[in-house]
Design a protein around this motif. Sequence first.
Motif, PDB file in Angstrom:
ATOM      1  N   ALA A 296     -47.308 -27.564 -16.153  1.00  0.00           N
ATOM      2  CA  ALA A 296     -48.328 -28.507 -15.684  1.00  0.00           C
ATOM      3  C   ALA A 296     -48.030 -29.933 -16.121  1.00  0.00           C
ATOM      4  O   ALA A 296     -48.455 -30.890 -15.468  1.00  0.00           O
ATOM      5  N   GLY A 297     -47.314 -30.092 -17.244  1.00  0.00           N
ATOM      6  CA  GLY A 297     -47.035 -31.433 -17.730  1.00  0.00           C
ATOM      7  C   GLY A 297     -46.113 -31.404 -18.925  1.00  0.00           C
ATOM      8  O   GLY A 297     -45.568 -30.356 -19.308  1.00  0.00           O
ATOM      9  N   LYS A 298     -45.937 -32.558 -19.554  1.00  0.00           N
ATOM     10  CA  LYS A 298     -44.992 -32.704 -20.664  1.00  0.00           C
ATOM     11  C   LYS A 298     -45.376 -31.841 -21.860  1.00  0.00           C
ATOM     12  O   LYS A 298     -44.498 -31.236 -22.493  1.00  0.00           O
ATOM     13  N   ASN A 299     -46.659 -31.776 -22.193  1.00  0.00           N
ATOM     14  CA  ASN A 299     -47.081 -30.996 -23.359  1.00  0.00           C
ATOM     15  C   ASN A 299     -46.611 -29.549 -23.268  1.00  0.00           C
ATOM     16  O   ASN A 299     -46.022 -28.996 -24.200  1.00  0.00           O
ATOM     17  N   GLU A 300     -46.897 -28.932 -22.132  1.00  0.00           N
ATOM     18  CA  GLU A 300     -46.547 -27.524 -21.946  1.00  0.00           C
ATOM     19  C   GLU A 300     -45.032 -27.327 -21.980  1.00  0.00           C
ATOM     20  O   GLU A 300     -44.522 -26.373 -22.579  1.00  0.00           O
ATOM     21  N   LEU A 301     -44.324 -28.246 -21.348  1.00  0.00           N
ATOM     22  CA  LEU A 301     -42.865 -28.143 -21.289  1.00  0.00           C
ATOM     23  C   LEU A 301     -42.245 -28.240 -22.678  1.00  0.00           C
ATOM     24  O   LEU A 301     -41.381 -27.431 -23.045  1.00  0.00           O
TER      25      LEU A 301
ATOM     26  N   ALA B 255     -33.328 -26.682 -22.390  1.00  0.00           N
ATOM     27  CA  ALA B 255     -32.278 -27.326 -23.190  1.00  0.00           C
ATOM     28  C   ALA B 255     -32.291 -28.833 -22.980  1.00  0.00           C
ATOM     29  O   ALA B 255     -32.137 -29.613 -23.935  1.00  0.00           O
ATOM     30  N   ALA B 256     -32.486 -29.268 -21.732  1.00  0.00           N
ATOM     31  CA  ALA B 256     -32.537 -30.697 -21.432  1.00  0.00           C
ATOM     32  C   ALA B 256     -33.743 -31.353 -22.100  1.00  0.00           C
ATOM     33  O   ALA B 256     -33.668 -32.499 -22.561  1.00  0.00           O
ATOM     34  N   THR B 257     -34.839 -30.633 -22.157  1.00  0.00           N
ATOM     35  CA  THR B 257     -36.042 -31.163 -22.813  1.00  0.00           C
ATOM     36  C   THR B 257     -35.799 -31.394 -24.295  1.00  0.00           C
ATOM     37  O   THR B 257     -36.164 -32.435 -24.854  1.00  0.00           O
ATOM     38  N   ARG B 258     -35.168 -30.435 -24.949  1.00  0.00           N
ATOM     39  CA  ARG B 258     -34.888 -30.587 -26.386  1.00  0.00           C
ATOM     40  C   ARG B 258     -33.942 -31.755 -26.644  1.00  0.00           C
ATOM     41  O   ARG B 258     -34.134 -32.532 -27.588  1.00  0.00           O
ATOM     42  N   GLN B 259     -32.921 -31.909 -25.803  1.00  0.00           N
ATOM     43  CA  GLN B 259     -31.988 -33.009 -26.004  1.00  0.00           C
ATOM     44  C   GLN B 259     -32.657 -34.352 -25.729  1.00  0.00           C
ATOM     45  O   GLN B 259     -32.395 -35.342 -26.418  1.00  0.00           O
ATOM     46  N   ALA B 260     -33.538 -34.388 -24.739  1.00  0.00           N
ATOM     47  CA  ALA B 260     -34.259 -35.626 -24.434  1.00  0.00           C
ATOM     48  C   ALA B 260     -35.158 -36.034 -25.598  1.00  0.00           C
ATOM     49  O   ALA B 260     -35.305 -37.226 -25.891  1.00  0.00           O
ATOM     50  N   LEU B 261     -35.742 -35.058 -26.283  1.00  0.00           N
ATOM     51  CA  LEU B 261     -36.565 -35.367 -27.451  1.00  0.00           C
ATOM     52  C   LEU B 261     -35.721 -36.007 -28.558  1.00  0.00           C
ATOM     53  O   LEU B 261     -36.161 -36.939 -29.220  1.00  0.00           O
ATOM     54  N   VAL B 262     -34.518 -35.490 -28.744  1.00  0.00           N
ATOM     55  CA  VAL B 262     -33.624 -36.063 -29.755  1.00  0.00           C
ATOM     56  C   VAL B 262     -33.240 -37.488 -29.368  1.00  0.00           C
ATOM     57  O   VAL B 262     -33.254 -38.401 -30.201  1.00  0.00           O
ATOM     58  N   ASP B 263     -32.905 -37.687 -28.090  1.00  0.00           N
ATOM     59  CA  ASP B 263     -32.398 -38.989 -27.637  1.00  0.00           C
ATOM     60  C   ASP B 263     -33.500 -40.035 -27.455  1.00  0.00           C
ATOM     61  O   ASP B 263     -33.288 -41.222 -27.738  1.00  0.00           O
ATOM     62  N   LEU B 264     -34.667 -39.590 -26.970  1.00  0.00           N
ATOM     63  CA  LEU B 264     -35.697 -40.544 -26.547  1.00  0.00           C
ATOM     64  C   LEU B 264     -36.960 -40.527 -27.404  1.00  0.00           C
ATOM     65  O   LEU B 264     -37.683 -41.526 -27.453  1.00  0.00           O
ATOM     66  N   GLY B 265     -37.255 -39.381 -28.016  1.00  0.00           N
ATOM     67  CA  GLY B 265     -38.533 -39.241 -28.703  1.00  0.00           C
ATOM     68  C   GLY B 265     -39.630 -38.844 -27.722  1.00  0.00           C
ATOM     69  O   GLY B 265     -39.464 -38.891 -26.507  1.00  0.00           O
ATOM     70  N   TRP B 266     -40.770 -38.438 -28.300  1.00  0.00           N
ATOM     71  CA  TRP B 266     -41.887 -37.952 -27.470  1.00  0.00           C
ATOM     72  C   TRP B 266     -42.382 -39.007 -26.487  1.00  0.00           C
ATOM     73  O   TRP B 266     -42.566 -38.734 -25.303  1.00  0.00           O
ATOM     74  N   SER B 267     -42.610 -40.211 -26.952  1.00  0.00           N
ATOM     75  CA  SER B 267     -43.279 -41.224 -26.127  1.00  0.00           C
ATOM     76  C   SER B 267     -42.466 -41.619 -24.896  1.00  0.00           C
ATOM     77  O   SER B 267     -43.036 -41.939 -23.852  1.00  0.00           O
ATOM     78  N   LYS B 268     -41.141 -41.593 -25.008  1.00  0.00           N
ATOM     79  CA  LYS B 268     -40.307 -42.027 -23.889  1.00  0.00           C
ATOM     80  C   LYS B 268     -39.816 -40.882 -23.011  1.00  0.00           C
ATOM     81  O   LYS B 268     -39.237 -41.112 -21.953  1.00  0.00           O
ATOM     82  N   LEU B 269     -40.062 -39.660 -23.462  1.00  0.00           N
ATOM     83  CA  LEU B 269     -39.626 -38.516 -22.660  1.00  0.00           C
ATOM     84  C   LEU B 269     -40.472 -38.398 -21.399  1.00  0.00           C
ATOM     85  O   LEU B 269     -41.700 -38.467 -21.466  1.00  0.00           O
TER      86      LEU B 269
ATOM     87  N   LEU C  90     -40.770 -36.221 -17.419  1.00  0.00           N
ATOM     88  CA  LEU C  90     -40.282 -35.083 -16.655  1.00  0.00           C
ATOM     89  C   LEU C  90     -39.163 -35.506 -15.707  1.00  0.00           C
ATOM     90  O   LEU C  90     -38.260 -34.710 -15.420  1.00  0.00           O
ATOM     91  N   SER C  91     -39.206 -36.739 -15.247  1.00  0.00           N
ATOM     92  CA  SER C  91     -38.133 -37.232 -14.372  1.00  0.00           C
ATOM     93  C   SER C  91     -36.800 -37.236 -15.109  1.00  0.00           C
ATOM     94  O   SER C  91     -35.771 -36.820 -14.564  1.00  0.00           O
ATOM     95  N   ASP C  92     -36.816 -37.702 -16.365  1.00  0.00           N
ATOM     96  CA  ASP C  92     -35.584 -37.724 -17.141  1.00  0.00           C
ATOM     97  C   ASP C  92     -35.081 -36.307 -17.404  1.00  0.00           C
ATOM     98  O   ASP C  92     -33.875 -36.035 -17.298  1.00  0.00           O
ATOM     99  N   VAL C  93     -35.983 -35.409 -17.734  1.00  0.00           N
ATOM    100  CA  VAL C  93     -35.588 -34.020 -17.973  1.00  0.00           C
ATOM    101  C   VAL C  93     -34.975 -33.416 -16.717  1.00  0.00           C
ATOM    102  O   VAL C  93     -33.950 -32.719 -16.783  1.00  0.00           O
ATOM    103  N   ALA C  94     -35.563 -33.690 -15.568  1.00  0.00           N
ATOM    104  CA  ALA C  94     -35.047 -33.149 -14.318  1.00  0.00           C
ATOM    105  C   ALA C  94     -33.616 -33.623 -14.063  1.00  0.00           C
ATOM    106  O   ALA C  94     -32.751 -32.835 -13.669  1.00  0.00           O
ATOM    107  N   VAL C  95     -33.370 -34.904 -14.298  1.00  0.00           N
ATOM    108  CA  VAL C  95     -32.022 -35.447 -14.104  1.00  0.00           C
ATOM    109  C   VAL C  95     -31.038 -34.774 -15.052  1.00  0.00           C
ATOM    110  O   VAL C  95     -29.938 -34.361 -14.655  1.00  0.00           O
ATOM    111  N   ARG C  96     -31.408 -34.655 -16.315  1.00  0.00           N
ATOM    112  CA  ARG C  96     -30.530 -34.037 -17.308  1.00  0.00           C
ATOM    113  C   ARG C  96     -30.240 -32.578 -16.964  1.00  0.00           C
ATOM    114  O   ARG C  96     -29.129 -32.086 -17.206  1.00  0.00           O
ATOM    115  N   ALA C  97     -31.260 -31.879 -16.449  1.00  0.00           N
ATOM    116  CA  ALA C  97     -31.104 -30.457 -16.139  1.00  0.00           C
ATOM    117  C   ALA C  97     -30.455 -30.213 -14.778  1.00  0.00           C
ATOM    118  O   ALA C  97     -30.068 -29.079 -14.472  1.00  0.00           O
ATOM    119  N   GLY C  98     -30.358 -31.275 -13.969  1.00  0.00           N
ATOM    120  CA  GLY C  98     -29.767 -31.129 -12.645  1.00  0.00           C
ATOM    121  C   GLY C  98     -30.655 -30.397 -11.664  1.00  0.00           C
ATOM    122  O   GLY C  98     -30.166 -29.660 -10.796  1.00  0.00           O
TER     123      GLY C  98
END
Length: 206
Positions: free
Chosen positions: A59-64, A24-38, A40-48
């Motif tokens: 393994a990385g952003k693509n898979e996630l 869920a945090a990954t999807r919201q980060a895509l809306v807020d930041l876009g692919w290039s700025k997303l 894993l550190s940001d996703v981790a913070v958002r997801a707690g």
Amino acid sequence: MQSRHPASRTGRPRSAAADTAILAATRQALVDLGWSKLTLSDVAVRAGVAKTTLYRRWAGKNELVVDAVAELFDELTLPDRGSLAADIEGVVLQFAAILARPEARSGLMAVVAEATRDEALRERIRASIVDRQKRLVIAGRTRAQERGELPPETDAERSARAVDLIFDMVAGSVVHRTLVSNQPADEEWVHGLTRVLLSGLAASAR
């Protein structure tokens, strides 16, 4: 149904709640930041969760990101509305409703764009999204055959080709209508698409 995640590693058992929060945090980060700025550190913070938690699962952003998008389409179900035409319309309206959500639009367009230069990512999209959702076509054809709306299919290779073609026609049409043309896939449009699809199925059955 195949798992959307890589094979589990040894160590602490996985948490379904953590997986849900991360996707869920990954999807919201895509809306807020876009692919290039997303990141894993940001996703981790958002997801707690700790960043290491993400790396134990992906393994990385693509898979996630692919898995985050795939989870949305796993919500699709095949309704039993009494006829093949009504069943198709029910699924297509669900699909269009998912694509109308900002996180689905941002996520799908991002991974498709990135996949144009990443063969491994294309393969993951195919396995995690395309092949997994073909279950709906298979179930719909089987139900229609049981009702007598479609003839039974005895040639496995021909049947597989038909499933691929039906999926491509429906998914391609809805994606183009909603994401490329930016037009609504409303009930009138869906009814027209279904009519065209059923005409093709009737012709191919002759």
